[in-house]
Design a protein around this motif. Sequence first.
Motif, PDB file in Angstrom:
ATOM      1  N   GLY A 101       0.834  -1.197   0.000  1.00 33.30           N
ATOM      2  CA  GLY A 101       0.000   0.000   0.000  1.00 33.30           C
ATOM      3  C   GLY A 101       0.862   1.237   0.000  1.00 33.30           C
ATOM      4  O   GLY A 101       2.068   1.162   0.230  1.00 33.30           O
ATOM      5  N   PRO A 102       0.244   2.390  -0.268  1.00 37.24           N
ATOM      6  CA  PRO A 102       1.025   3.626  -0.359  1.00 37.24           C
ATOM      7  C   PRO A 102       1.594   4.049   0.992  1.00 37.24           C
ATOM      8  O   PRO A 102       1.178   3.550   2.035  1.00 37.24           O
ATOM      9  N   SER A 103       2.521   4.964   0.937  1.00 36.74           N
ATOM     10  CA  SER A 103       3.172   5.461   2.144  1.00 36.74           C
ATOM     11  C   SER A 103       2.127   6.003   3.121  1.00 36.74           C
ATOM     12  O   SER A 103       1.210   6.705   2.737  1.00 36.74           O
ATOM     13  N   GLY A 104       2.276   5.612   4.374  1.00 33.62           N
ATOM     14  CA  GLY A 104       1.389   6.124   5.416  1.00 33.62           C
ATOM     15  C   GLY A 104       0.104   5.348   5.597  1.00 33.62           C
ATOM     16  O   GLY A 104      -0.733   5.720   6.414  1.00 33.62           O
ATOM     17  N   CYS A 105      -0.085   4.230   4.865  1.00 33.93           N
ATOM     18  CA  CYS A 105      -1.360   3.509   4.950  1.00 33.93           C
ATOM     19  C   CYS A 105      -1.432   2.610   6.182  1.00 33.93           C
ATOM     20  O   CYS A 105      -2.487   2.041   6.461  1.00 33.93           O
ATOM     21  N   GLY A 106      -0.328   2.449   6.911  1.00 30.36           N
ATOM     22  CA  GLY A 106      -0.385   1.684   8.156  1.00 30.36           C
ATOM     23  C   GLY A 106       0.334   0.348   8.122  1.00 30.36           C
ATOM     24  O   GLY A 106       0.190  -0.461   9.031  1.00 30.36           O
ATOM     25  N   LYS A 107       1.165   0.103   7.109  1.00 29.44           N
ATOM     26  CA  LYS A 107       1.844  -1.191   6.960  1.00 29.44           C
ATOM     27  C   LYS A 107       2.804  -1.465   8.112  1.00 29.44           C
ATOM     28  O   LYS A 107       2.773  -2.537   8.730  1.00 29.44           O
TER      29      LYS A 107
ATOM     30  N   THR B 267       5.793  -3.857   1.853  1.00 28.33           N
ATOM     31  CA  THR B 267       6.434  -3.093   0.784  1.00 28.33           C
ATOM     32  C   THR B 267       5.431  -2.116   0.184  1.00 28.33           C
ATOM     33  O   THR B 267       4.232  -2.286   0.312  1.00 28.33           O
ATOM     34  N   HIS B 268       5.948  -1.049  -0.441  1.00 27.78           N
ATOM     35  CA  HIS B 268       5.038  -0.266  -1.271  1.00 27.78           C
ATOM     36  C   HIS B 268       5.399  -0.455  -2.744  1.00 27.78           C
ATOM     37  O   HIS B 268       4.892   0.248  -3.608  1.00 27.78           O
ATOM     38  N   ASP B 269       6.266  -1.462  -2.993  1.00 29.93           N
ATOM     39  CA  ASP B 269       6.707  -1.757  -4.351  1.00 29.93           C
ATOM     40  C   ASP B 269       5.872  -2.925  -4.888  1.00 29.93           C
ATOM     41  O   ASP B 269       5.996  -4.058  -4.431  1.00 29.93           O
TER      42      ASP B 269
HETATM   43  N1  LIG Z   1       4.529   6.438  16.811  1.00 29.16           N
HETATM   44  C1  LIG Z   1       3.662   7.142  16.084  1.00 29.16           C
HETATM   45  N2  LIG Z   1       3.057   8.246  16.586  1.00 29.16           N
HETATM   46  C2  LIG Z   1       2.163   8.951  15.865  1.00 29.16           C
HETATM   47  N3  LIG Z   1       1.806   8.643  14.602  1.00 29.16           N
HETATM   48  C3  LIG Z   1       2.381   7.571  14.031  1.00 29.16           C
HETATM   49  C4  LIG Z   1       3.348   6.765  14.739  1.00 29.16           C
HETATM   50  N4  LIG Z   1       3.737   5.771  13.921  1.00 29.16           N
HETATM   51  C5  LIG Z   1       3.069   5.954  12.767  1.00 29.16           C
HETATM   52  N5  LIG Z   1       2.249   7.022  12.830  1.00 29.16           N
HETATM   53  C6  LIG Z   1       1.350   7.487  11.758  1.00 29.16           C
HETATM   54  O1  LIG Z   1       0.577   6.380  11.337  1.00 29.16           O
HETATM   55  C7  LIG Z   1       0.375   6.405   9.931  1.00 29.16           C
HETATM   56  C8  LIG Z   1       0.827   5.083   9.332  1.00 29.16           C
HETATM   57  O2  LIG Z   1       2.235   4.978   9.492  1.00 29.16           O
HETATM   58  P1  LIG Z   1       3.038   3.689   9.039  1.00 29.16           P
HETATM   59  O3  LIG Z   1       4.438   3.902   9.429  1.00 29.16           O
HETATM   60  O4  LIG Z   1       2.350   2.489   9.545  1.00 29.16           O
HETATM   61  O5  LIG Z   1       2.856   3.774   7.463  1.00 29.16           O
HETATM   62  P2  LIG Z   1       3.504   2.856   6.313  1.00 29.16           P
HETATM   63  O6  LIG Z   1       2.361   2.282   5.560  1.00 29.16           O
HETATM   64  O7  LIG Z   1       4.489   1.936   6.903  1.00 29.16           O
HETATM   65  O8  LIG Z   1       4.216   3.943   5.390  1.00 29.16           O
HETATM   66  P3  LIG Z   1       5.656   3.880   4.605  1.00 29.16           P
HETATM   67  O9  LIG Z   1       5.392   3.139   3.323  1.00 29.16           O
HETATM   68  O10 LIG Z   1       5.931   5.335   4.366  1.00 29.16           O
HETATM   69  O11 LIG Z   1       6.644   3.227   5.508  1.00 29.16           O
HETATM   70  C9  LIG Z   1       1.095   7.629   9.422  1.00 29.16           C
HETATM   71  O12 LIG Z   1       0.160   8.665   9.277  1.00 29.16           O
HETATM   72  C10 LIG Z   1       2.089   7.937  10.514  1.00 29.16           C
HETATM   73  O13 LIG Z   1       2.358   9.311  10.556  1.00 29.16           O
END
Ligand SMILES: Nc1ncnc2c1ncn2[C@@H]1O[C@H](COP(=O)(O)OP(=O)(O)OP(=O)(O)O)[C@@H](O)[C@H]1O
Length: 350
Positions: free
Chosen positions: A31-37, A186-188
């Motif tokens: 999923g895209p960056s920031g989706c919660g992976k 991954t986001h790839d």
């Molecule tokens: N410790 C934290 N405190 C506050 N917000 C957080 C914390 N960890 C993650 N977030 C928020 O939760 C959301 C999901 O973050 P997460 O790191 O799970 O995304 P991701 O899918 O892994 O993205 P990426 O591909 O960029 O790694 C984001 O909006 C992030 O800012």
Amino acid sequence: MRGLSKSFGSNQVLKALDLTVPSRQFVTLLGPSGCGKTTLLRLIAGLETATAGEISFGERRVDRLPPGERNIAMVFQSYALYPTMDVARNIGYGLEVRGTSRAERQEKIGAVAKVLEIGHLLLRKPKQLSGGQRQRVALGRAMSRRPDIFLMDEPLSNLDAKLRAAMRGELRRFHLDLGTTTVYVTHDQLEAMTMSDLVVVMNEGVVQQIGTPEEVYGRPANLFVAGFIGTPPMNLIPAQVRDGVLTVAGAPLRVALPPGAPAEVVLGVRPQDVTMARPGDPDTIPGKVWMVELIGSERLIEVEIAPKIRVTAEVRASHRAALDDVVAVRPDPDHLHIFDPATGAVLSAA
Ligand SMILES: Nc1ncnc2c1ncn2[C@@H]1O[C@H](COP(=O)(O)OP(=O)(O)OP(=O)(O)O)[C@@H](O)[C@H]1O
Ligand SMILES: [Mg+2]
């Protein structure tokens, strides 16, 4: 995982997520960056606590257990190797802190090093290794522990494109050899498609679709998955249903419509499933060539079929086209996807 939610303050990052990872499979969270992976992976590892919901490994509920009692091994994007320890000690450190004997440690380090083909590097420090070698050491450290589950967070993202491609194959091979249940983030999409038994497509903390790589590519469940998976992305074209006939930019297309299709739909067709035709040919959409791009053995031809509405066709590089040529595109009627723009859900998949 059942009903799993996670909020950071008022930011709900995971929304009542249900997900089953079958034993011994390689499952990718895409999923895209920031989706919660990463958040989901950290919940599985026990590095974060869920706001609501349950996590079980088999019958065993684990979400209240500390990370050390879950028998998982996590590989991070940064590898997180100990800079002052040599490769052998990095690999064996997890065993060392558990009090495993020196002889047993050496045996396990040797076995892992053999699988990963890093036996000749055991006495080096991390800074004396290439990115790909470091990546293998990080994997070796995870493998030496014989965990029940591997968790991997974008372990290839620091590598250059060529090494990444090679490591995709190696990781897949390790998985097939070891058979350890793996959750890979991954986001790839290429990584997800090439390595996984199952792909979990996520967006904004919600699972969009779970399926084999073939399923998420061939039968996307909604507009998000359709637009996210595939390169170049699927054409998503506004279309109308008039008297049971699908029309695109006024051109009728012979397509079997799903019963009860709304008057306005979105037609999805991959560039690989669009061919070039002459204006006036049946089941084509007329337009003008807007852009031509060579991408190696293929050529992308973008055709404007209505103001600001373009359809991309991927054709052989030998196919000639010039800007503003009057042409037509033919979407392959056997590979069309029709979506409800109101819900985003697929109405029929070819
Ligand atoms: N410790 C934290 N405190 C506050 N917000 C957080 C914390 N960890 C993650 N977030 C928020 O939760 C959301 C999901 O973050 P997460 O790191 O799970 O995304 P991701 O899918 O892994 O993205 P990426 O591909 O960029 O790694 C984001 O909006 C992030 O800012
Ligand atoms: Mg992340």
